[in-house]
Design a protein around this motif. Structure first.
Motif, mmCIF file in Angstrom:
data_model
loop_
_atom_site.group_PDB
_atom_site.id
_atom_site.type_symbol
_atom_site.label_atom_id
_atom_site.label_comp_id
_atom_site.label_asym_id
_atom_site.label_seq_id
_atom_site.Cartn_x
_atom_site.Cartn_y
_atom_site.Cartn_z
ATOM 1 N N LEU A 298 -36.897 -34.564 40.975
ATOM 2 C CA LEU A 298 -37.162 -33.731 42.133
ATOM 3 C C LEU A 298 -35.881 -32.994 42.526
ATOM 4 C CD1 LEU A 298 -39.483 -35.740 44.575
ATOM 5 C CD2 LEU A 298 -40.000 -33.595 43.400
ATOM 6 N N LEU A 299 -36.016 -31.705 42.744
ATOM 7 C CA LEU A 299 -34.901 -30.878 43.177
ATOM 8 C C LEU A 299 -35.001 -30.673 44.685
ATOM 9 C CD1 LEU A 299 -35.117 -28.175 40.351
ATOM 10 C CD2 LEU A 299 -33.935 -30.384 40.319
ATOM 11 N N HIS A 300 -33.865 -30.721 45.356
ATOM 12 C CA HIS A 300 -33.834 -30.631 46.816
ATOM 13 C C HIS A 300 -32.976 -29.451 47.248
ATOM 14 C CE1 HIS A 300 -35.524 -34.769 47.479
ATOM 15 N NE2 HIS A 300 -35.075 -34.910 46.248
ATOM 16 N N PRO A 301 -33.590 -28.358 47.738
ATOM 17 C CA PRO A 301 -32.797 -27.213 48.188
ATOM 18 C C PRO A 301 -32.248 -27.369 49.597
ATOM 19 C CG PRO A 301 -35.116 -26.695 48.321
ATOM 20 C CD PRO A 301 -35.037 -28.065 47.712
ATOM 21 N N ALA A 302 -32.612 -28.431 50.304
ATOM 22 C CA ALA A 302 -32.126 -28.611 51.673
ATOM 23 C C ALA A 302 -32.223 -30.081 52.063
ATOM 24 C CB ALA A 302 -32.927 -27.755 52.648
ATOM 25 N N ASN A 303 -31.381 -30.472 53.004
ATOM 26 C CA ASN A 303 -31.460 -31.805 53.590
ATOM 27 C C ASN A 303 -32.368 -31.755 54.815
ATOM 28 O OD1 ASN A 303 -29.482 -33.028 51.843
ATOM 29 N ND2 ASN A 303 -27.904 -31.958 53.013
ATOM 30 N N SER A 304 -33.108 -32.815 55.032
ATOM 31 C CA SER A 304 -33.926 -32.916 56.237
ATOM 32 C C SER A 304 -34.112 -34.386 56.563
ATOM 33 C CB SER A 304 -35.291 -32.243 56.041
ATOM 34 O OG SER A 304 -36.117 -33.032 55.205
ATOM 35 N N GLY A 305 -34.612 -34.640 57.763
ATOM 36 C CA GLY A 305 -34.821 -36.018 58.157
ATOM 37 C C GLY A 305 -35.808 -36.747 57.269
ATOM 38 N N LYS A 306 -36.755 -35.999 56.702
ATOM 39 C CA LYS A 306 -37.780 -36.618 55.864
ATOM 40 C C LYS A 306 -37.345 -36.787 54.408
ATOM 41 C CE LYS A 306 -41.570 -34.868 58.722
ATOM 42 N NZ LYS A 306 -42.778 -34.012 58.771
ATOM 43 N N THR A 307 -36.161 -36.275 54.070
ATOM 44 C CA THR A 307 -35.696 -36.410 52.688
ATOM 45 C C THR A 307 -35.498 -37.870 52.325
ATOM 46 O OG1 THR A 307 -34.603 -34.255 52.785
ATOM 47 C CG2 THR A 307 -33.877 -35.765 51.067
ATOM 48 N N SER A 308 -35.013 -38.661 53.285
ATOM 49 C CA SER A 308 -34.749 -40.078 52.999
ATOM 50 C C SER A 308 -36.016 -40.812 52.584
ATOM 51 C CB SER A 308 -34.144 -40.754 54.230
ATOM 52 O OG SER A 308 -35.040 -40.688 55.333
ATOM 53 N N GLN A 309 -37.177 -40.308 52.993
ATOM 54 C CA GLN A 309 -38.428 -40.991 52.664
ATOM 55 C C GLN A 309 -38.760 -40.874 51.178
ATOM 56 O OE1 GLN A 309 -41.010 -38.996 55.413
ATOM 57 N NE2 GLN A 309 -40.276 -40.148 57.189
ATOM 58 N N ILE A 310 -38.538 -39.694 50.606
ATOM 59 C CA ILE A 310 -38.829 -39.525 49.178
ATOM 60 C C ILE A 310 -37.762 -40.184 48.314
ATOM 61 C CG2 ILE A 310 -37.631 -37.311 48.931
ATOM 62 C CD1 ILE A 310 -40.988 -38.208 47.299
ATOM 63 N N LEU A 311 -36.544 -40.325 48.851
ATOM 64 C CA LEU A 311 -35.471 -40.961 48.088
ATOM 65 C C LEU A 311 -35.741 -42.447 47.870
ATOM 66 C CD1 LEU A 311 -32.274 -39.327 49.680
ATOM 67 C CD2 LEU A 311 -33.354 -38.779 47.504
ATOM 68 N N ARG A 312 -36.719 -42.985 48.586
ATOM 69 C CA ARG A 312 -37.050 -44.409 48.425
ATOM 70 C C ARG A 312 -37.787 -44.683 47.120
ATOM 71 N NH1 ARG A 312 -40.238 -45.312 53.875
ATOM 72 N NH2 ARG A 312 -40.829 -47.257 52.817
ATOM 73 N N ILE A 313 -38.217 -43.633 46.436
ATOM 74 C CA ILE A 313 -38.935 -43.830 45.167
ATOM 75 C C ILE A 313 -37.906 -43.915 44.042
ATOM 76 C CG2 ILE A 313 -40.616 -42.867 43.564
ATOM 77 C CD1 ILE A 313 -41.984 -41.513 45.872
ATOM 78 N N PRO A 314 -37.661 -45.090 43.483
ATOM 79 C CA PRO A 314 -36.595 -45.251 42.478
ATOM 80 C C PRO A 314 -36.941 -44.689 41.103
ATOM 81 C CG PRO A 314 -37.754 -47.321 42.781
ATOM 82 C CD PRO A 314 -38.329 -46.371 43.786
ATOM 83 N N SER A 315 -38.227 -44.490 40.847
ATOM 84 C CA SER A 315 -38.613 -44.014 39.510
ATOM 85 C C SER A 315 -38.345 -42.524 39.333
ATOM 86 C CB SER A 315 -40.097 -44.298 39.262
ATOM 87 O OG SER A 315 -40.902 -43.647 40.243
ATOM 88 N N ILE A 316 -38.043 -41.821 40.435
ATOM 89 C CA ILE A 316 -37.761 -40.387 40.387
ATOM 90 C C ILE A 316 -36.267 -40.165 40.586
ATOM 91 C CG2 ILE A 316 -38.212 -38.148 41.460
ATOM 92 C CD1 ILE A 316 -40.900 -39.214 42.399
ATOM 93 N N LYS A 317 -35.683 -39.324 39.762
ATOM 94 C CA LYS A 317 -34.285 -38.934 39.919
ATOM 95 C C LYS A 317 -34.222 -37.699 40.810
ATOM 96 C CE LYS A 317 -32.233 -42.027 37.343
ATOM 97 N NZ LYS A 317 -31.232 -42.969 37.911
ATOM 98 N N HIS A 318 -33.218 -37.667 41.685
ATOM 99 C CA HIS A 318 -33.120 -36.610 42.689
ATOM 100 C C HIS A 318 -31.831 -35.822 42.522
ATOM 101 C CE1 HIS A 318 -36.488 -38.437 44.959
ATOM 102 N NE2 HIS A 318 -35.980 -39.567 44.510
#
Length: 695
Positions: A298-318
């Motif tokens: 997953l590519l992230h063009p911006a930081n947001s409060g909800k970004t931490s929620q998707i970072l909890r998925i360890p099978s996906i590299k960010h």
């Protein structure tokens, strides 16, 4: 919003509130005395004013709702005053004539509240746990939305359905004949009851969409069939969509099956035209279903409060790609260390992260260039013809109040004044869309700058393009709109739009790109070279403005880094209070720029260097700085970016293998492959046993 426009708007709002209070007072006085002409006029004006405000000033009426004077209370008060007025009019029998009217009016309000309840149920049944675009979701049994007046516009429905009642009652007040009031109430009651029954048909099985459980099962099946590999994750406010839109073409060109993951429902329509499937998943619990998909990166063009929620998925590299690079502190946010990798354009950003010392390790910084910059044309020498086109594209004031963030407040008017004083300059003014959103001074300065430019155009004249140029622009705009927008009914809701925005036609992305190019060409040809332009719309885009400009004036921002890909001359305003030497030392992107002080006295020298390349002493530094900021031209940025995505996906695969091996070595834990193999063996053994028994 500039402060100059706030006062008149507030004055209008206060006047509307005052007029409504006067109407209620007049209606009360006219009902009690009674003064029939005053009573009738006030009743009609009161309802009419509320109807107008529902359309023109809904925000104002929302304020009344917060003080418990909402539309239902207001209309109920109006109707009660009408009944009081009829009681005081001679010739109307309270028991024989007014009592039936009162009972019918109560029935009308009863059906209104029932309709509200049905509307709530319908809205709930038409709210799926996710929203999609560019995906065939017809299996979810999507259907057209009910009329807005019934399902979502409670206030307008009550007011409009009350019009026959008010008209009938006023005729009764004039004629003292309750017949007319009865007719009006009967019409209102019929409208309300009929509307409720019609709205209720959306609760029947044939119009009910899939349940939440069925919808989530469909999403799992779609993910299993599509098998996404790389995606972009985005969350933000309505004005931040540009941060995601700049990556759409890059994402679409990557190897694999791309996907866009959003968190806010409104953002689905903010994403520009793309063929990439879009899935919006608001709830965290449902977002976790991506862990069981084939999504690797997953590519992230911006930081947001909800970004931490998707970072909890360890099978996906960010990977953090940001939405632009500049020397501002926001480009080195400590949040970046939460990602597996930080992708930057070139060595300058790598150095910036190390100097910032925020915990991002150098091995996790990957140089990928800026693939979006391919449309920017390279420097082609001095301006052709008499006019020199200057693009002034200041950034916004930012959240931290740093005076060096934007030049608009301290230097903007001086810069524009110097440019307008040169009769051979064409100014393109493109302010950041968030200018003035934090500091009212920036908004006020922006307004004054636009007024200066508009006034300067009145002092210029010359040959203009013929009417065919405007016709060509209109034609191109219509073509582009047909490709990039969907024709929605006014009553269309989220689910209806999902049904209309299914799988895109093959080749649409290429057609959109060609249409944008044609529109931009028509836009620039639609006005003369001597005319200044104020550009506050999304189109033409900043890259198109780059290609028109001979020189850029901006602030320390990603605009400067992107413009450097052309190697054209540029200037940066120094409103930080630093000396020029300190300014250059602290912000490497200005190393090859002409530095403008708040007084902007350096503009004349800048223009001279642009028009006479032999006096341009910064050309070599621009070429060197371009590579330092954006990386080498070979291999192309698009190739390096794609390879970075493939390499990160490989790391995700490696982790999955390690986890499967680790689980297979723990007693009581087996990998999914082991489970599947065991089940297959058991089924085969069971089949053999059944065959033996049959024999």
């Amino acid at each position: 919003m500039p402060s100059a426009g706030i006062a008149p708007r507030r004055a209008v709002q206060l006047a509307a509130l005052f007029a409504m209070m006067v109407a209620f007072t007049a209606q009360l006085v006219g009902a009690l005395l009674p003064v029939i002409p005053l009573f009738i006029a006030a009743s009609v004006v009161n309802l009419g004013l509320d109807l107008v405000l529902q359309h023109k000033q809904p925000g104002l009426l929302a304020v009344l709702g917060r003080i418990r004077f909402d539309v239902t209370v207001r209309q109920l008060l109006r109707d009660m005053l009408i009944l009081v007025g009829l009681l005081h009019i001679d010739g109307i029998n309270p028991l024989e004539e007014q009592a039936p009217l009162t009972i019918t009016l109560l029935l009308f309000y009863g059906t209104h509240f029932v309709c509200q309840a049905v509307a709530v149920l319908v809205r709930r049944t038409r709210s799926l746990p996710f929203v999609t675009r560019n995906i065939d979701a017809s299996a979810l049994r999507l259907c057209d939305a009910p009329p807005r007046i019934l399902s979502r516009q409670t206030g307008r429905r009550l007011l409009r359905f009350s019009v026959p009642t008010t008209v009938g009652m006023m005729l009764t007040a004039i004629t003292t004949d309750a017949y007319w009031g009865g007719i009006g109430l009967a019409v209102s009651l019929t409208l309300s009851a009929g509307g409720t029954l019609y709205l209720g048909t959306w609760l029947l099985p044939k119009k009910r969409v899939a349940s939440e459980k069925q919808a989530l099962a469909w999403l799992d099946d779609w993910l299993a069939e599509y098998r996404p590999t790389v995606g972009m994750y985005f969350s933000g406010g309505s004005s931040s969509a540009y941060q995601a839109n700049m990556w759409l073409s890059t994402l679409a060109s990557l190897d694999g099956n791309p996907i866009i993951v959003l968190r806010e429902r409104f953002m689905v329509q903010k994403i520009e035209a793309t063929d990439v499937p879009i899935v919006c998943i608001p709830k965290v619990a449902n977002l976790m279903r991506l862990e069981h998909s084939t999504l690797k990166v997953l590519l992230h063009p911006a930081n947001s409060g909800k970004t931490s929620q998707i970072l909890r998925i360890p099978s996906i590299k960010h990977a953090f790609t940001n939405h632009g690079e500049s020397d501002k502190l926001s480009s080195c946010n400590p949040y970046a260390k939460a990602y597996d990798e930080v992708w930057v354009a070139g060595p300058a950003a790598r150095d910036r992260y190390q100097l910032a010392d925020i915990g991002v390790e150098d091995k996790d910084v990957i140089e990928v260039g800026r693939p979006q910059l391919a449309p920017i044309r390279p420097y082609a020498g001095a301006p052709a013809g008499r006019m020199t086109t200057v693009l002034y594209a200041p950034t916004w004031e930012g959240w931290d109040g740093n005076p060096g963030n934007t030049s608009v407040i301290l230097a903007g008017e001086n810069i524009v004044r110097e440019l307008l004083a040169d009769e051979n300059v064409q100014l393109l003014y493109k302010p950041h869309p968030m200018t003035g959103s934090v500091d009212p001074r920036a908004g006020a300065a922006n307004t004054r700058i636009q007024a200066m430019i508009t006034e300067a155009n009145t002092r210029r004249s010359g040959e203009r393009p013929g009417p065919e140029a405007a016709a060509e622009l209109a034609r191109r705009a219509e073509e582009l709109s047909a490709l990039t927008t969907s024709a929605f009914r006014k009553s269309a809701d989220e689910l209806e739009r999902m049904g209309l925005q299914g799988t895109p036609e093959e080749g649409r992305a290429a057609a959109v790109e060609a249409a944008v190019t044609a529109w931009e060409a028509a836009y620039w040809n639609s006005f003369p070279r001597w005319e200044h332009r104020i550009i506050t719309t999304a189109r033409p885009g900043i890259f198109s403005c780059f290609n028109q400009a001979d020189v850029l004036i901006s602030d320390v921002s990603s605009v400067v880094s992107d413009y450097l890909s052309s190697e054209k001359p540029y200037a940066v305003a120094n409103t930080s209070g630093m000396s020029e030497d300190d300014f250059r030392a602290n912000f490497p992107t200005v190393r090859a720029a002409t530095i403008l002080t708040p007084g902007a006295h350096e503009v004349a020298g800048l223009l001279d260097a642009v028009r006479n390349p032999e006096r341009d002493t910064l050309a070599a530094e621009r070429a060197e700085l371009k590579e330092h900021l954006l990386g080498p031209s070979d291999p192309p940025s698009s190739v390096r970016f794609n390879q970075a995505a493939l390499d990160l996906a490989a790391k995700a695969d490696e982790r999955r293998v390690r986890m499967e091996n680790r689980l297979s070595g723990i007693p009581g834990q087996r990998s999914q492959e082991d489970v599947d193999a065991s089940e297959t063996a058991e089924n085969e053994a069971s089949g053999a046993s059944d065959t033996t028994a049959a024999v």
